[in-house]
Write an enzyme that holds these catalytic residues in place. Structure first.
Site, PDB file in Angstrom:
ATOM      1  N   GLY A   1       0.821  -1.212   0.000  1.00  0.00           N
ATOM      2  CA  GLY A   1       0.000   0.000   0.000  1.00  0.00           C
ATOM      3  C   GLY A   1       0.851   1.257   0.000  1.00  0.00           C
ATOM      4  O   GLY A   1       2.082   1.203   0.090  1.00  0.00           O
ATOM      5  N   SER A   2       0.164   2.402  -0.068  1.00  0.00           N
ATOM      6  CA  SER A   2       0.882   3.675  -0.220  1.00  0.00           C
ATOM      7  C   SER A   2       1.586   4.107   1.069  1.00  0.00           C
ATOM      8  O   SER A   2       2.633   4.763   1.012  1.00  0.00           O
ATOM      9  CB  SER A   2      -0.108   4.761  -0.663  1.00  0.00           C
ATOM     10  OG  SER A   2      -1.164   4.858   0.263  1.00  0.00           O
ATOM     11  N   THR A   3       1.060   3.758   2.231  1.00  0.00           N
ATOM     12  CA  THR A   3       1.716   4.138   3.495  1.00  0.00           C
ATOM     13  C   THR A   3       2.969   3.294   3.697  1.00  0.00           C
ATOM     14  O   THR A   3       4.035   3.815   4.060  1.00  0.00           O
ATOM     15  CB  THR A   3       0.742   3.948   4.691  1.00  0.00           C
ATOM     16  OG1 THR A   3      -0.540   4.442   4.313  1.00  0.00           O
ATOM     17  CG2 THR A   3       1.230   4.692   5.912  1.00  0.00           C
TER      18      THR A   3
ATOM     19  N   ALA B   1      -3.445  -0.301   6.742  1.00  0.00           N
ATOM     20  CA  ALA B   1      -4.812  -0.795   6.975  1.00  0.00           C
ATOM     21  C   ALA B   1      -5.807   0.181   6.376  1.00  0.00           C
ATOM     22  O   ALA B   1      -5.491   1.354   6.152  1.00  0.00           O
ATOM     23  CB  ALA B   1      -5.072  -0.963   8.466  1.00  0.00           C
TER      24      ALA B   1
ATOM     25  N   LYS C   1      -8.415  -4.840   5.899  1.00  0.00           N
ATOM     26  CA  LYS C   1      -7.310  -4.632   4.968  1.00  0.00           C
ATOM     27  C   LYS C   1      -7.713  -5.179   3.599  1.00  0.00           C
ATOM     28  O   LYS C   1      -8.699  -5.844   3.461  1.00  0.00           O
ATOM     29  CB  LYS C   1      -6.056  -5.374   5.458  1.00  0.00           C
ATOM     30  CG  LYS C   1      -5.415  -4.671   6.649  1.00  0.00           C
ATOM     31  CD  LYS C   1      -4.130  -5.365   7.093  1.00  0.00           C
ATOM     32  CE  LYS C   1      -3.126  -5.634   6.007  1.00  0.00           C
ATOM     33  NZ  LYS C   1      -2.720  -4.476   5.215  1.00  0.00           N
TER      34      LYS C   1
ATOM     35  N   GLY D   1      -5.718  -2.857  -1.386  1.00  0.00           N
ATOM     36  CA  GLY D   1      -4.643  -3.042  -2.375  1.00  0.00           C
ATOM     37  C   GLY D   1      -4.585  -4.473  -2.899  1.00  0.00           C
ATOM     38  O   GLY D   1      -3.654  -4.839  -3.621  1.00  0.00           O
TER      39      GLY D   1
ATOM     40  N   GLU E   1      -0.558 -10.713   3.036  1.00  0.00           N
ATOM     41  CA  GLU E   1      -0.409  -9.870   4.237  1.00  0.00           C
ATOM     42  C   GLU E   1      -0.802 -10.656   5.488  1.00  0.00           C
ATOM     43  O   GLU E   1      -0.139 -10.562   6.516  1.00  0.00           O
ATOM     44  CB  GLU E   1      -1.279  -8.614   4.100  1.00  0.00           C
ATOM     45  CG  GLU E   1      -0.716  -7.628   3.083  1.00  0.00           C
ATOM     46  CD  GLU E   1      -1.640  -6.450   2.793  1.00  0.00           C
ATOM     47  OE1 GLU E   1      -1.117  -5.410   2.406  1.00  0.00           O
ATOM     48  OE2 GLU E   1      -2.864  -6.575   2.937  1.00  0.00           O
TER      49      GLU E   1
ATOM     50  N   LYS F   1      -8.034   6.543   9.266  1.00  0.00           N
ATOM     51  CA  LYS F   1      -8.346   5.111   9.233  1.00  0.00           C
ATOM     52  C   LYS F   1      -8.897   4.574  10.557  1.00  0.00           C
ATOM     53  O   LYS F   1      -9.358   3.445  10.620  1.00  0.00           O
ATOM     54  CB  LYS F   1      -7.087   4.313   8.849  1.00  0.00           C
ATOM     55  CG  LYS F   1      -6.414   4.741   7.556  1.00  0.00           C
ATOM     56  CD  LYS F   1      -7.201   4.311   6.358  1.00  0.00           C
ATOM     57  CE  LYS F   1      -6.529   4.620   5.045  1.00  0.00           C
ATOM     58  NZ  LYS F   1      -5.445   3.756   4.666  1.00  0.00           N
TER      59      LYS F   1
HETATM   60  C1  5RP Z   1      -3.319  -3.762   0.775  1.00  0.00           C
HETATM   61  C2  5RP Z   1      -3.636  -3.234   2.118  1.00  0.00           C
HETATM   62  C3  5RP Z   1      -3.127  -1.889   2.444  1.00  0.00           C
HETATM   63  O1  5RP Z   1      -2.242  -1.988   3.528  1.00  0.00           O
HETATM   64  C4  5RP Z   1      -4.295  -1.004   2.799  1.00  0.00           C
HETATM   65  O2  5RP Z   1      -5.176  -0.992   1.699  1.00  0.00           O
HETATM   66  C5  5RP Z   1      -3.849   0.432   3.128  1.00  0.00           C
HETATM   67  O3  5RP Z   1      -3.308   1.033   2.004  1.00  0.00           O
HETATM   68  P1  5RP Z   1      -2.849   2.548   1.983  1.00  0.00           P
HETATM   69  O4  5RP Z   1      -1.690   2.661   2.906  1.00  0.00           O
HETATM   70  O5  5RP Z   1      -2.501   2.813   0.537  1.00  0.00           O
HETATM   71  O6  5RP Z   1      -4.023   3.379   2.425  1.00  0.00           O
HETATM   72  O7  5RP Z   1      -4.275  -3.851   2.924  1.00  0.00           O
HETATM   73  O8  5RP Z   1      -3.904  -5.010   0.554  1.00  0.00           O
END
Ligand code: 5RP
Length: 235
Positions: free
Chosen positions: A34-36, A91, A102, A105, A111, A129
């Site tokens: 994911g982006s974080t 998450a 979760k 992504g 995961e 979140k």
């Molecule tokens: C991917 C995930 C990601 O960790 C979740 O969607 C959070 O993503 P982001 O940091 O981009 O908001 O579970 O499967």
């Protein structure tokens, strides 16, 4: 309250930076997706270089694998390192008991496997979140499904009160295909009063590979804003 792109990015970066302080030399690290987490992997690559750490990562997606190799983090496998010291992941929703949704992504299965093999699981996210109840704001539970079983699983999810939407890809026609060759059903249940029970019900359906409900797996959450990071520990 709405937040602009800068607010969100800086919040994510702050949470990622704090999480990386938990990494020690010789650690095997689960690399979420994911982006974080992308910020955390970049930060980790810099830490490895500066502190000359000998660590190995186990990526949870092709995205995490590519980022890890880009930032100079060595990759390992469960065959070489069956136990992970620390996993850092993102998450989509985090409830007061640190149960999670979760999988937006589509990397939820790997995961969850990595989280299950980890001594410690840290979740990083921007403050948006944090929720009072999973499923709030009509948020779906992502469910990874074997394509052969798609219609059967849709029917079974309907029977337990969910509405499903087959997740569509971007940059291609048709559904999202996961790194495991499966499809994702986003299942809408409204407020999820008993996430553990729902997770069990979903996992009982033949053809369901995994669900995006992560129950009792998180040790620590860092919730970022552009100014500070809130730490929430499992009680
Ligand atoms: C991917 C995930 C990601 O960790 C979740 O969607 C959070 O993503 P982001 O940091 O981009 O908001 O579970 O499967």
């Amino acid at each position: 309250m709405t937040h602009n792109r800068d607010w969100i990015d800086n919040a994510k970066k702050n949470a990622a930076k704090v999480a990386i302080t938990h990494v020690k030399d010789k650690y095997i690290i689960g690399l979420g997706s994911g982006s974080t987490v992308a910020y955390a992997i970049k930060e980790l690559g810099e830490k490895v270089k500066i502190e000359k750490l000998e660590i190995f990562g186990i990526p949870t997606s092709y995205q995490a694998f590519l980022l890890a190799t880009k930032y100079g983090i060595k990759i390992t496998t469960f065959e070489e390192h069956p136990i992970i010291d620390l996993t850092i992941d993102g998450a989509d929703q985090i409830d007061p008991k640190l149960n999670l949704i979760k999988g937006m992504g589509a990397a939820l299965t790997r995961e969850k496997i990595v989280a299950s093999a980890s001594k410690t699981n840290i979740i990083i996210a921007d403050k948006r979140k944090k929720v009072t109840c999973l499923g709030i704001h009509d948020h779906p539970v992502p469910v990874e499904v074997i394509p052969f079983a798609l219609t059967q699983v849709e029917n079974q999810i309907k029977k337990i009160g969910g509405k499903t939407v087959l997740r569509k890809g971007t940059g291609k026609v048709g559904p999202v295909i996961t790194d495991n060759g499966n499809v994702i059903l986003d299942a809408f249940f409204g407020l999820i009063k008993n996430p553990s029970q729902l997770n069990h019900l979903l996992k009982m359906i033949s053809g369901v590979v995994e669900t995006g409900l992560f129950i009792d797996q998180t040790d620590l959450v860092y919730l970022g804003t552009p100014d500070q990071t809130e730490k929430i520990e499992k009680k």
